[in-house]
Design an enzyme around this catalytic site. Structure first.
Site, mmCIF file in Angstrom:
data_model
loop_
_atom_site.group_PDB
_atom_site.id
_atom_site.type_symbol
_atom_site.label_atom_id
_atom_site.label_comp_id
_atom_site.label_asym_id
_atom_site.label_seq_id
_atom_site.Cartn_x
_atom_site.Cartn_y
_atom_site.Cartn_z
ATOM 1 N N LYS A 49 13.201 13.047 -6.130
ATOM 2 C CA LYS A 49 12.753 11.850 -5.466
ATOM 3 C C LYS A 49 13.978 10.640 -5.890
ATOM 4 O O LYS A 49 13.846 9.641 -5.307
ATOM 5 C CB LYS A 49 11.418 11.187 -6.234
ATOM 6 C CG LYS A 49 10.332 11.963 -5.569
ATOM 7 C CD LYS A 49 9.105 11.156 -6.106
ATOM 8 C CE LYS A 49 7.842 11.683 -5.757
ATOM 9 N NZ LYS A 49 6.519 11.157 -6.036
ATOM 10 N N SER A 136 5.062 1.981 -5.864
ATOM 11 C CA SER A 136 6.353 1.736 -6.650
ATOM 12 C C SER A 136 7.575 1.717 -5.784
ATOM 13 O O SER A 136 8.489 0.857 -5.906
ATOM 14 C CB SER A 136 6.417 2.936 -7.379
ATOM 15 O OG SER A 136 5.528 3.005 -8.516
#
Length: 171
Positions: A49, A136
């Site tokens: 990620k 986020s």
């Protein structure tokens, strides 16, 4: 002689990247802390990620944000979640679901975790309505463009985001 039943601790693992931890995450942890004996916030390394913050920074930030809760522990991990669950004798996996769009993916994860860690049940919690839109990735994007994220994250997170963006502009 009275026989007392032994109480098995309900240990829940709340896994995620927490890059960064938001007020939505905090809301779920606070509510879980009222339900479970112990809540382990499992901060995933998630190198695929490409997180903004290094794992140790995400762990430390989560510890600071959640310091007001006595029955939580924040631990970074880079192993299969099923192995982490076994290592910590957890019997519940907690997942946050913000919208219906999240549910299909979360349902797949729950089925896979049921196969890999059959002793652990998956439970879903939704954040309070006023926090349901937070993610986020949105926080990172708004912050990177100079937007004010102070109503979405803890002040420690605001400071950390400012520091990382300042460092990136000085490169």
């Amino acid at each position: 002689m009275k026989c007392r039943a032994l109480h098995k601790m309900n240990i829940v693992i709340y896994p995620g990247t927490f890059d960064p931890i938001t007020n939505g995450h905090t809301n779920i942890v606070e509510r879980a802390a009222k339900i479970f004996d112990k809540v382990i916030i499992a901060v995933a390394a998630s190198p695929k990620k490409k997180p903004l913050f290094e794992l140790d920074i995400r762990v430390n930030l989560a510890k600071q944000v959640l310091a007001h809760l006595s029955n939580i522990e924040v631990i970074g991990f880079d192993i299969l979640l099923a192995d982490f669950i076994n290592k910590h004798n957890a019997n519940v996996i907690l997942r946050g679901v913000r919208a219906v769009a999240d549910f299909e993916y979360e349902f797949q994860l729950a089925d896979m975790n049921r196969q890999l860690a059959p002793q652990a049940e998956t439970m879903f919690l939704t954040p309070e309505t006023h926090l349901s839109y937070l993610s986020s990735s949105l926080i990172r994007e708004i912050s990177s463009l100079g937007g004010d994220v102070s109503s979405f994250v803890h002040p420690k997170i605001v400071d950390a985001l400012k520091q990382v963006h300042l460092a990136n502009t000085q490169k």
